[in-house]
Design a protein around this motif. Structure first.
Motif, PDB file in Angstrom:
ATOM      1  N   ARG A  13       0.816  -1.226   0.000  1.00  0.00           N
ATOM      2  CA  ARG A  13       0.000   0.000   0.000  1.00  0.00           C
ATOM      3  C   ARG A  13       0.850   1.276   0.000  1.00  0.00           C
ATOM      4  N   ILE A  14       2.134   1.131  -0.235  1.00  0.00           N
ATOM      5  CA  ILE A  14       3.033   2.290  -0.290  1.00  0.00           C
ATOM      6  C   ILE A  14       3.404   2.540  -1.745  1.00  0.00           C
ATOM      7  N   PHE A  15       3.197   3.779  -2.190  1.00  0.00           N
ATOM      8  CA  PHE A  15       3.563   4.197  -3.530  1.00  0.00           C
ATOM      9  C   PHE A  15       4.751   5.144  -3.422  1.00  0.00           C
ATOM     10  N   LYS A  46      -8.635   3.108  -1.197  1.00  0.00           N
ATOM     11  CA  LYS A  46      -8.090   2.328  -0.094  1.00  0.00           C
ATOM     12  C   LYS A  46      -7.021   3.146   0.615  1.00  0.00           C
ATOM     13  N   SER A  47      -6.662   2.690   1.771  1.00  0.00           N
ATOM     14  CA  SER A  47      -5.673   3.384   2.578  1.00  0.00           C
ATOM     15  C   SER A  47      -4.283   3.161   1.988  1.00  0.00           C
ATOM     16  N   ILE A  48      -3.660   4.252   1.543  1.00  0.00           N
ATOM     17  CA  ILE A  48      -2.319   4.157   0.964  1.00  0.00           C
ATOM     18  C   ILE A  48      -1.430   5.246   1.552  1.00  0.00           C
ATOM     19  N   VAL A  49      -0.145   5.138   1.239  1.00  0.00           N
ATOM     20  CA  VAL A  49       0.840   6.151   1.593  1.00  0.00           C
ATOM     21  C   VAL A  49       1.579   6.515   0.307  1.00  0.00           C
ATOM     22  N   LEU A  50       1.806   7.796   0.096  1.00  0.00           N
ATOM     23  CA  LEU A  50       2.556   8.271  -1.063  1.00  0.00           C
ATOM     24  C   LEU A  50       3.840   8.925  -0.570  1.00  0.00           C
ATOM     25  N   VAL A  51       4.978   8.339  -0.954  1.00  0.00           N
ATOM     26  CA  VAL A  51       6.292   8.865  -0.580  1.00  0.00           C
ATOM     27  C   VAL A  51       6.902   9.505  -1.815  1.00  0.00           C
ATOM     28  N   THR A  52       7.236  10.783  -1.725  1.00  0.00           N
ATOM     29  CA  THR A  52       7.814  11.509  -2.858  1.00  0.00           C
ATOM     30  C   THR A  52       9.289  11.777  -2.592  1.00  0.00           C
ATOM     31  N   THR A  53      10.123  11.427  -3.566  1.00  0.00           N
ATOM     32  CA  THR A  53      11.558  11.657  -3.467  1.00  0.00           C
ATOM     33  C   THR A  53      12.079  12.076  -4.840  1.00  0.00           C
ATOM     34  N   SER A  54      13.388  12.226  -4.952  1.00  0.00           N
ATOM     35  CA  SER A  54      14.005  12.652  -6.207  1.00  0.00           C
ATOM     36  C   SER A  54      15.128  11.703  -6.597  1.00  0.00           C
ATOM     37  N   LEU A  75      -0.850  31.940 -15.349  1.00  0.00           N
ATOM     38  CA  LEU A  75      -1.388  30.595 -15.526  1.00  0.00           C
ATOM     39  C   LEU A  75      -0.632  29.577 -14.666  1.00  0.00           C
ATOM     40  N   VAL A  76       0.683  29.605 -14.722  1.00  0.00           N
ATOM     41  CA  VAL A  76       1.462  28.627 -13.962  1.00  0.00           C
ATOM     42  C   VAL A  76       1.300  28.864 -12.463  1.00  0.00           C
ATOM     43  N   SER A  77       1.151  30.096 -12.038  1.00  0.00           N
ATOM     44  CA  SER A  77       0.913  30.393 -10.618  1.00  0.00           C
ATOM     45  C   SER A  77      -0.449  29.864 -10.169  1.00  0.00           C
ATOM     46  N   GLN A  78      -1.462  30.019 -11.022  1.00  0.00           N
ATOM     47  CA  GLN A  78      -2.791  29.487 -10.700  1.00  0.00           C
ATOM     48  C   GLN A  78      -2.765  27.965 -10.618  1.00  0.00           C
ATOM     49  N   GLN A  79      -2.055  27.347 -11.547  1.00  0.00           N
ATOM     50  CA  GLN A  79      -1.978  25.888 -11.535  1.00  0.00           C
ATOM     51  C   GLN A  79      -1.224  25.387 -10.304  1.00  0.00           C
ATOM     52  N   MET A  80      -0.189  26.099  -9.922  1.00  0.00           N
ATOM     53  CA  MET A  80       0.563  25.731  -8.721  1.00  0.00           C
ATOM     54  C   MET A  80      -0.332  25.844  -7.488  1.00  0.00           C
ATOM     55  N   ALA A  81      -1.084  26.913  -7.383  1.00  0.00           N
ATOM     56  CA  ALA A  81      -1.970  27.108  -6.234  1.00  0.00           C
ATOM     57  C   ALA A  81      -3.035  26.009  -6.183  1.00  0.00           C
ATOM     58  N   PHE A  82      -3.624  25.691  -7.326  1.00  0.00           N
ATOM     59  CA  PHE A  82      -4.639  24.641  -7.373  1.00  0.00           C
ATOM     60  C   PHE A  82      -4.037  23.291  -6.985  1.00  0.00           C
ATOM     61  N   PHE A  83      -2.840  22.997  -7.505  1.00  0.00           N
ATOM     62  CA  PHE A  83      -2.167  21.737  -7.187  1.00  0.00           C
ATOM     63  C   PHE A  83      -1.870  21.640  -5.691  1.00  0.00           C
ATOM     64  N   MET A  84      -1.340  22.692  -5.116  1.00  0.00           N
ATOM     65  CA  MET A  84      -1.011  22.671  -3.683  1.00  0.00           C
ATOM     66  C   MET A  84      -2.274  22.519  -2.834  1.00  0.00           C
ATOM     67  N   HIS A  85      -3.346  23.172  -3.246  1.00  0.00           N
ATOM     68  CA  HIS A  85      -4.619  23.033  -2.538  1.00  0.00           C
ATOM     69  C   HIS A  85      -5.090  21.578  -2.577  1.00  0.00           C
ATOM     70  N   ARG A  86      -5.010  20.979  -3.742  1.00  0.00           N
ATOM     71  CA  ARG A  86      -5.419  19.573  -3.866  1.00  0.00           C
ATOM     72  C   ARG A  86      -4.515  18.675  -3.034  1.00  0.00           C
ATOM     73  N   TRP A  87      -3.208  18.890  -3.120  1.00  0.00           N
ATOM     74  CA  TRP A  87      -2.246  18.054  -2.395  1.00  0.00           C
ATOM     75  C   TRP A  87      -2.532  18.080  -0.892  1.00  0.00           C
ATOM     76  N   MET A  88      -2.851  19.235  -0.367  1.00  0.00           N
ATOM     77  CA  MET A  88      -3.111  19.373   1.074  1.00  0.00           C
ATOM     78  C   MET A  88      -4.390  18.665   1.503  1.00  0.00           C
ATOM     79  N   GLN A  89      -5.263  18.352   0.565  1.00  0.00           N
ATOM     80  CA  GLN A  89      -6.528  17.712   0.908  1.00  0.00           C
ATOM     81  C   GLN A  89      -6.599  16.245   0.472  1.00  0.00           C
ATOM     82  N   LEU A  90      -5.482  15.661   0.105  1.00  0.00           N
ATOM     83  CA  LEU A  90      -5.497  14.264  -0.329  1.00  0.00           C
ATOM     84  C   LEU A  90      -5.982  13.368   0.810  1.00  0.00           C
ATOM     85  N   PRO A  91      -6.736  12.325   0.476  1.00  0.00           N
ATOM     86  CA  PRO A  91      -7.292  11.449   1.505  1.00  0.00           C
ATOM     87  C   PRO A  91      -6.347  10.331   1.947  1.00  0.00           C
ATOM     88  N   PHE A  92      -5.047  10.552   1.765  1.00  0.00           N
ATOM     89  CA  PHE A  92      -4.072   9.567   2.206  1.00  0.00           C
ATOM     90  C   PHE A  92      -2.816  10.289   2.698  1.00  0.00           C
TER      91      PHE A  92
END
Length: 101
Positions: A13-15, A46-54, A75-92
């Motif tokens: 369950r870890i991505f 389902k219950s998962i974990v997302l680990v982000t690295t480089s 445009l890129v600033s709006q997309q960044m804001a929308f992405f960050m908003h979504r990321w903060m509300q992820l259900p995992f």
């Protein structure tokens, strides 16, 4: 689920999301690819974990692409804001495994 910006590997369950685009600068295409990935992960219901690295040993993320900002900063600033908003509300759980300096 891979793209030119990242690879995704699953262990149970870890991505593991590995940023692979040189200096890992974000542009509109990056945000589109990330939204597609998040859509797939959220659809699993389902219950998962997302680990982000480089993959880069010294750079985890260098922020927004200079070219993208030059082309259309609003445009890129709006997309960044929308992405960050979504990321903060992820259900995992999300973990940033930050390497570099």
């Amino acid at each position: 689920m891979d793209s030119k910006y990242f690879t995704v590997r699953q262990e149970d369950r870890i991505f593991y999301l590995t940023l692979i685009n040189e200096e890992n600068r974000f542009d509109c295409d990056f945000f589109k690819a990330m939204h597609e990935l998040l859509d797939k992960l959220e659809a699993m219901k389902k219950s998962i974990v997302l680990v982000t690295t480089s993959a880069h040993e010294k750079i985890w993320c260098n922020g927004l692409s200079n070219e993208a900002i030059s082309d259309d900063a609003e445009l890129v600033s709006q997309q960044m804001a929308f992405f960050m908003h979504r990321w903060m509300q992820l259900p995992f759980v999300t973990i940033a495994a930050i390497n570099g300096h």
